[in-house]
Design an enzyme around this catalytic site. Structure first.
Site, PDB file in Angstrom:
ATOM      1  N   SER A 105      68.935  10.301  45.527  1.00 24.76           N
ATOM      2  CA  SER A 105      68.267  11.489  44.981  1.00 24.76           C
ATOM      3  C   SER A 105      66.779  11.537  45.311  1.00 24.76           C
ATOM      4  CB  SER A 105      68.518  11.536  43.471  1.00 24.76           C
ATOM      5  OG  SER A 105      67.949  12.674  42.904  1.00 24.76           O
ATOM      6  N   ASP A 248      64.698  18.277  45.522  1.00 21.41           N
ATOM      7  CA  ASP A 248      64.661  16.814  45.648  1.00 21.41           C
ATOM      8  C   ASP A 248      65.577  16.394  46.810  1.00 21.41           C
ATOM      9  OD1 ASP A 248      67.149  17.177  44.429  1.00 21.41           O
ATOM     10  OD2 ASP A 248      66.990  15.337  43.269  1.00 21.41           O
ATOM     11  N   ASP A 250      68.516  15.086  47.320  1.00 20.55           N
ATOM     12  CA  ASP A 250      69.932  15.465  47.424  1.00 20.55           C
ATOM     13  C   ASP A 250      70.169  16.888  46.922  1.00 20.55           C
ATOM     14  OD1 ASP A 250      69.504  14.728  44.755  1.00 20.55           O
ATOM     15  OD2 ASP A 250      71.589  14.152  44.475  1.00 20.55           O
ATOM     16  N   ASP A 252      70.035  18.663  44.279  1.00 21.58           N
ATOM     17  CA  ASP A 252      70.671  19.154  43.050  1.00 21.58           C
ATOM     18  C   ASP A 252      69.620  19.737  42.105  1.00 21.58           C
ATOM     19  OD1 ASP A 252      69.609  16.648  42.494  1.00 21.58           O
ATOM     20  OD2 ASP A 252      71.286  15.980  41.253  1.00 21.58           O
TER      21      ASP A 252
HETATM   22 MG    MG Z   1      68.839  14.672  42.711  1.00 20.55          MG
END
Ligand code: MG
Length: 459
Positions: A105, A248, A250, A252
């Site tokens: 992440s 960020d 990844d 999400d």
């Molecule tokens: Mg994330």
């Protein structure tokens, strides 16, 4: 098996967001990924969808983890570099047995992690993670017969299908008509592969920053903090943009910047979207954690909705929405969950919905100013594991007569604001959050309660 071994203490592998560590240091190496893959395959028993973010160690960990999964007889569908919510959506719509994302992440580049996705596309419940941990610790791997080991196949349509799914959930004609112009910082993460496609399909003009996947993170680290957003803010301030956003690593989570270049903390976008969605139909329910700003509750009530608070953590919010209803939810860190799309944080869906709001409601700065402003402070203070319970008991005594909420730690409502004192589940420390209408008071509340907690630890 689960029942029999329930009383036994199994060392915890999964943290609040999968398993993370420094690559080839800590435990995060290829032997670990292989053995965890064996445990995951044993648990999932079917097609497993596998994706990664953009980190330098992804291929190594992916190959090892995939090997372990195939050894149990499961096939692996390799989605390549994809945002975490893209992989989650793929698991859901393709009816896979589960999914795995190799991602750390927003952590620094030397980190990587392994995160499991349940067959419905949601984050794994703690119970299921424990089941995988038990298989891992006892090495109870169901290895397949030589003729039945699994295979790996590329799966190349996850992003297209995901973008298509988002477009079906927003007012595309309205966004197209508004002729918006945006600045997008993809943080050299997995979002680089989704954002341009999504914006093109929405007819939005855009300028990107750091939009090539690069695990060295040459632009800035992959956490969308104000510091890491300075390039984006400068670009938006140069003029001509309706908004800016940053994701960020990844993708999400998404953080927005208004048309004047003002950085909006995650609870602002949570409040803005909550207000908008609740205004469409009376009595709608929004779910967020006890750490979220009062701005969210104010926004929900302004448009006739109701709010439910949960413990901290996006899987808890998603689970509450699934089980007890809720059209929208999320955390104060920019992780927004849209029930009509999927029950997980979704950075690209957040972008599309915010564009719809700006297209229909006008400037982001105005939409933001329509919701009351609060100030939050976040502190932590060290506390030995063994003293946490006693501190909480003593804290409860000091709060007698005050309105409190024990959903997660203790939230104490005080004159002009609140304080949340919460023992960390994974580290020897207490977290102390505060909020008030003025920055001075919020700071004072946080300082006072850090001192009180320290006194209770030592007293
Ligand atoms: Mg994330």
């Amino acid at each position: 098996m689960a029942g029999k071994e329930k009383a036994e203490s199994i060392p915890r592998l999964f943290g609040t967001n999968g398993i993370r560590g420094v690559v080839n240091s800590d435990q995060m190496d290829c032997q670990f990924a292989l053995r965890l893959g064996l445990a995951i395959g044993t648990f999932m028993r079917g097609h497993v969808m596998l994706g990664t973010d953009a980190r330098t160690s992804n291929e190594m960990l992916k190959a090892a983890c995939a090997s372990g999964i195939m050894a149990t007889g499961c096939d692996v569908l390799d989605c390549g570099i994809v945002p975490t919510p893209t992989l989650q959506y793929a698991v859901k719509v393709n009816k896979a047995a589960g999914g795995v994302v190799i991602t750390a992440s927003h952590n620094p580049p030397e980190f990587n992690g392994i995160k499991c996705v349940y067959k419905d596309g949601t984050e794994m419940s703690r119970e299921n993670e424990e089941a995988i941990e038990r298989i891992y610790q006892h090495q109870e791997f169901s290895r397949a017969d030589w003729a039945r080991v699994g295979h790996i196949r590329p799966f190349t349509t996850a992003i297209d299908r995901y973008v298509g799914g988002i477009l079906a959930k927003v007012d595309v004609p309205a966004i197209r008509r508004a002729r918006l112009r945006v600045a997008a910082d993809c943080s050299n993460g997995a979002g680089s592969l989704v954002v341009p496609r999504l914006l093109e399909r929405l007819g939005v003009k855009y300028v990107t920053l750091n939009a090539d996947p690069n695990g060295a993170f040459p632009g800035h680290n992959s956490e969308p903090t104000p510091d890491n957003s300075s390039e984006l803010v400068e670009l938006v301030k140069s003029g001509g943009f309706d908004l800016g956003f940053i994701q960020d690593g990844d993708a999400d989570r998404t953080i927005f910047v208004d048309e004047n270049g003002r950085y909006l903390y995650g609870d602002r976008s949570l409040a803005i979207v909550a207000k908008y969605l609740c205004s469409k139909k009376k009595g709608r329910r929004v779910v967020t954690t006890v750490g979220s700003s009062m701005a969210v509750e104010d926004a929900v009530k302004m448009s006739g909705g109701s709010i439910t608070y949960t413990r901290v953590g996006s899987p808890v919010v998603a689970r509450e929405m699934m089980e007890n209803g809720g059209i929208f939810g999320g955390e104060e860190n920019g992780g927004l969950i849209f029930a009509d799309f999927q029950y997980c944080r979704d950075g690209a869906m957040a972008v599309a919905k915010m564009l719809e709001i700006v297209a229909l409601k006008g400037k982001l700065s105005k939409v933001n100013d329509d919701i009351p402003q609060y100030f939050q402070f976040k502190r932590k203070t060290a506390c030995p594991e063994g003293k946490k319970d006693r501190v909480m008991e003593r804290l409860a005594r000091t709060a007698k007569g005050k309105r409190t909420d024990r959903t997660d730690g203790m939230k104490i409502f005080l004159k002009g604001g609140w304080v949340l004192v919460r023992p960390s589940g994974t580290e020897p420390l207490f977290r102390v959050f505060s909020e008030s209408k003025t920055s001075e008071n919020a700071k004072k509340l946080a300082d006072d309660y850090v001192k009180l907690v320290q006194k209770l630890i030592n007293g």
